[in-house]
Scaffold this motif. Structure first.
Motif, mmCIF file in Angstrom:
data_model
loop_
_atom_site.group_PDB
_atom_site.id
_atom_site.type_symbol
_atom_site.label_atom_id
_atom_site.label_comp_id
_atom_site.label_asym_id
_atom_site.label_seq_id
_atom_site.Cartn_x
_atom_site.Cartn_y
_atom_site.Cartn_z
ATOM 1 N N GLY A 356 0.784 -1.218 0.000
ATOM 2 C CA GLY A 356 0.000 0.000 0.000
ATOM 3 C C GLY A 356 0.819 1.273 0.000
ATOM 4 N N ARG A 357 2.117 1.174 0.317
ATOM 5 C CA ARG A 357 2.938 2.389 0.388
ATOM 6 C C ARG A 357 4.198 2.294 -0.450
ATOM 7 N N ILE A 358 4.931 1.196 -0.327
ATOM 8 C CA ILE A 358 6.157 1.011 -1.099
ATOM 9 C C ILE A 358 6.083 -0.339 -1.800
ATOM 10 N N VAL A 359 6.054 -0.307 -3.127
ATOM 11 C CA VAL A 359 5.965 -1.543 -3.912
ATOM 12 C C VAL A 359 7.221 -2.376 -3.702
ATOM 13 N N MET A 360 8.368 -1.718 -3.768
ATOM 14 C CA MET A 360 9.648 -2.402 -3.562
ATOM 15 C C MET A 360 10.706 -1.336 -3.336
ATOM 16 N N ALA A 361 11.687 -1.660 -2.493
ATOM 17 C CA ALA A 361 12.731 -0.686 -2.186
ATOM 18 C C ALA A 361 13.934 -1.397 -1.593
ATOM 19 N N HIS A 362 15.037 -0.678 -1.537
ATOM 20 C CA HIS A 362 16.234 -1.168 -0.857
ATOM 21 C C HIS A 362 17.109 0.026 -0.538
ATOM 22 N N ASN A 363 17.893 -0.072 0.527
ATOM 23 C CA ASN A 363 18.865 0.968 0.792
ATOM 24 C C ASN A 363 20.237 0.348 0.978
ATOM 25 N N GLY A 364 21.244 1.205 1.064
ATOM 26 C CA GLY A 364 22.606 0.708 1.150
ATOM 27 C C GLY A 364 23.507 1.690 1.863
ATOM 28 N N GLY A 369 31.465 6.611 3.479
ATOM 29 C CA GLY A 369 31.331 7.419 2.281
ATOM 30 C C GLY A 369 30.226 7.022 1.330
ATOM 31 N N THR A 370 29.280 6.196 1.761
ATOM 32 C CA THR A 370 28.227 5.757 0.836
ATOM 33 C C THR A 370 26.905 5.583 1.550
ATOM 34 N N SER A 371 25.847 6.163 0.989
ATOM 35 C CA SER A 371 24.479 5.842 1.403
ATOM 36 C C SER A 371 23.581 5.990 0.188
ATOM 37 N N SER A 372 22.584 5.125 0.091
ATOM 38 C CA SER A 372 21.701 5.138 -1.077
ATOM 39 C C SER A 372 20.352 4.541 -0.711
ATOM 40 N N VAL A 373 19.344 4.899 -1.493
ATOM 41 C CA VAL A 373 18.041 4.245 -1.384
ATOM 42 C C VAL A 373 17.392 4.285 -2.759
ATOM 43 N N ILE A 374 16.776 3.173 -3.144
ATOM 44 C CA ILE A 374 16.075 3.067 -4.423
ATOM 45 C C ILE A 374 14.705 2.477 -4.163
ATOM 46 N N GLY A 375 13.741 2.737 -5.075
ATOM 47 C CA GLY A 375 12.448 2.114 -4.855
ATOM 48 C C GLY A 375 11.416 2.470 -5.911
ATOM 49 N N ARG A 376 10.287 1.785 -5.782
ATOM 50 C CA ARG A 376 9.105 2.023 -6.616
ATOM 51 C C ARG A 376 7.921 2.280 -5.696
ATOM 52 N N LEU A 377 7.157 3.326 -6.003
ATOM 53 C CA LEU A 377 5.947 3.659 -5.272
ATOM 54 C C LEU A 377 4.733 3.328 -6.127
ATOM 55 N N PRO A 378 3.557 3.212 -5.523
ATOM 56 C CA PRO A 378 2.347 3.055 -6.333
ATOM 57 C C PRO A 378 2.214 4.199 -7.337
ATOM 58 N N GLY A 379 1.572 3.915 -8.461
ATOM 59 C CA GLY A 379 1.416 4.940 -9.486
ATOM 60 C C GLY A 379 2.552 4.978 -10.479
ATOM 61 N N GLY A 380 3.410 3.958 -10.465
ATOM 62 C CA GLY A 380 4.490 3.893 -11.437
ATOM 63 C C GLY A 380 5.621 4.856 -11.188
ATOM 64 N N ILE A 381 5.812 5.301 -9.939
ATOM 65 C CA ILE A 381 6.865 6.246 -9.592
ATOM 66 C C ILE A 381 8.092 5.482 -9.113
#
Length: 425
Positions: A356-364, A369-381
């Motif tokens: 209902g909020r985050i279709v899929m995501a991951h962080n790292g 010296g490194t931080s990241s987050v990726i993901g897909r939200l509802p609505g094709g975002i």
């Protein structure tokens, strides 16, 4: 799920204590309560304001964010300098290490093999890797052969990165065990771990493990007959139009021309590199660990723009799709583990999911010296955020990044009519 590579003592805290604390904090980020964020962005100007405020709050030198909707790039922003000296302005095309945001890449590569009927989720990795073995005198835990590909993808394989992480802690000892110079290769780490006892029975619970994804990388190589990097390039990145996502290297001399330089916490002293042929003091990002050893669980470098291209091609509604809908649905399904029963968020096969909020995501994350987050939200975002710093206050920063970035993206209400991918290159 970041790599808690915290290899040097903080004030009054031992090295192993930091590792355990970080490993406990970082995987939990997907389950944290929403974190308040600066004013909700409505378009490019406000998204830039959000990025500036986030960087100021966490003292991040350089960061970049990209957001797409319906397979069209809407926003791509970068702030700061590509180098620590401040001589080169960062652009949206600059690449960053993404640490454990690499795990979804390995998961998709595995599912490609599953879809091609070259691998099954119930296959046994240590049967496939029959040519691997422990160092002389090592004893193999019989439960090792019961581990499945599914177990490794969902972090239920019996390994425990919260106590010690061989991907970082065993770089010297594993190399020594096989009579090779440090750091150990991914394959040598697998062999060395075959002589260690499992922490729990496979398939009984989720417990985050970087090592499990190293094993998956070796399975991909064994089944495909190709080096891991080549298979990912051929079967994942080039079809997704994201060919600039590649494996990174550790040493400063191997930094890509368009790769940012990584910050190091001044409270953390320099130390001698894990590379036996590099007897020089190094900062954490350039010698505390081996990017080559963490290939399948944390080794990629990418721009946020290219990460959204990859995300658009996974579980999307249109355009090039790397997986059939049924395969993507299986990858994102709730694992049959007791700790997820009655709980909304869960870790699927390589992805965090919050229905209902985050279709899929991951962080790292990688120290410091490194931080990241990726993901897909509802609505094709789809969205991707990368920074060249991991702030010292992990307990506050990781939820702020993992929850705050998608919360800000979800509030965007104005989208440009033009697709920015063609001009992004």
């Amino acid at each position: 799920m970041p790599d808690p590579l915290l290899t040097r003592p903080a004030r009054g805290v031992g090295r192993r204590g930091i590792i355990a604390a970080a490993a406990a904090l970082l995987p939990a980020a997907a389950h944290a309560a929403p974190v308040p964020v600066p004013a909700p962005p409505t378009g490019a100007e406000d998204l830039g304001g959000f990025l500036a405020a986030f960087m100021k709050r966490w003292e991040i030198p350089t960061a970049s964010i990209a957001v797409a909707r319906g397979g069209r790039l809407g926003y791509a922003l970068a702030r700061g300098s590509a180098d620590l000296a401040g001589t080169t302005k960062a652009t949206p095309r600059h690449r960053f290490r993404i640490a454990s945001s690499s795990k979804p890449i390995t998961a998709v590569a595995v599912m490609r093999l599953v879809e091609q009927k070259r691998l099954r989720l119930d296959d046994h990795p240590f049967v496939i890797l029959a040519g691997f073995g422990p160092p002389a005198g090592g004893t193999v835990d019989p439960r090792l052969r019961t581990i499945t590909v599914r177990h490794l993808l969902e972090h239920s394989g019996g390994f425990d990165s919260t106590r010690t992480d061989p991907q970082f802690d065993a770089l010297r000892v594993a190399a020594d065990a096989f009579g090779r110079p440090a750091p150990a290769s991914p394959a040598d780490l697998v062999g060395w771990m075959m002589g260690q006892r499992l922490a729990f029975d496979p398939g009984t619970k989720y417990l985050y493990s970087n090592f499990g994804y190293n094993v998956l990388g070796r399975v991909i190589e064994a089944v495909s007959g190709m080096p891991y990097a080549d298979f990912v390039a051929q079967e994942v990145m080039r079809p997704a139009g994201a060919g600039r996502i590649v494996l990174g290297r550790t040493r400063p001399r191997d930094r890509l021309a368009d790769e940012v330089e990584y910050w190091d916490d001044p409270r953390a002293a320099t130390f001698y590199s894990v590379y036996a042929d590099d007897p020089m003091p190094r900062t954490a990002p350039y010698g505390a660990f081996s990017m080559e050893a963490i290939d399948a669980h944390g080794g990629f470098v990418a721009s946020p723009i290219d990460l959204t291209r990859f995300l658009n091609a996974v579980a999307g509604e249109g355009g090039t799709q790397l997986l059939a809908p049924a395969t993507a649905a299986e990858m994102l399904a709730r694992p049959d583990l007791a700790q997820y029963r009655g709980a909304a968020p869960y870790y699927a096969l390589g992805w965090n999911v919050e229905p209902g909020r985050i279709v899929m995501a991951h962080n790292g994350a990688l120290t410091w010296g490194t931080s990241s987050v990726i993901g897909r939200l509802p609505g094709g975002i789809t969205y991707a955020f990368c920074a060249n710093r991991l702030p010292y206050d992990l307990g506050a920063y990781v939820p702020a990044m993992g929850e705050g970035i998608p919360a800000a993206v979800a509030r965007i209400s104005q989208w440009p009519a033009e697709d920015l991918y063609p001009q992004a290159g």
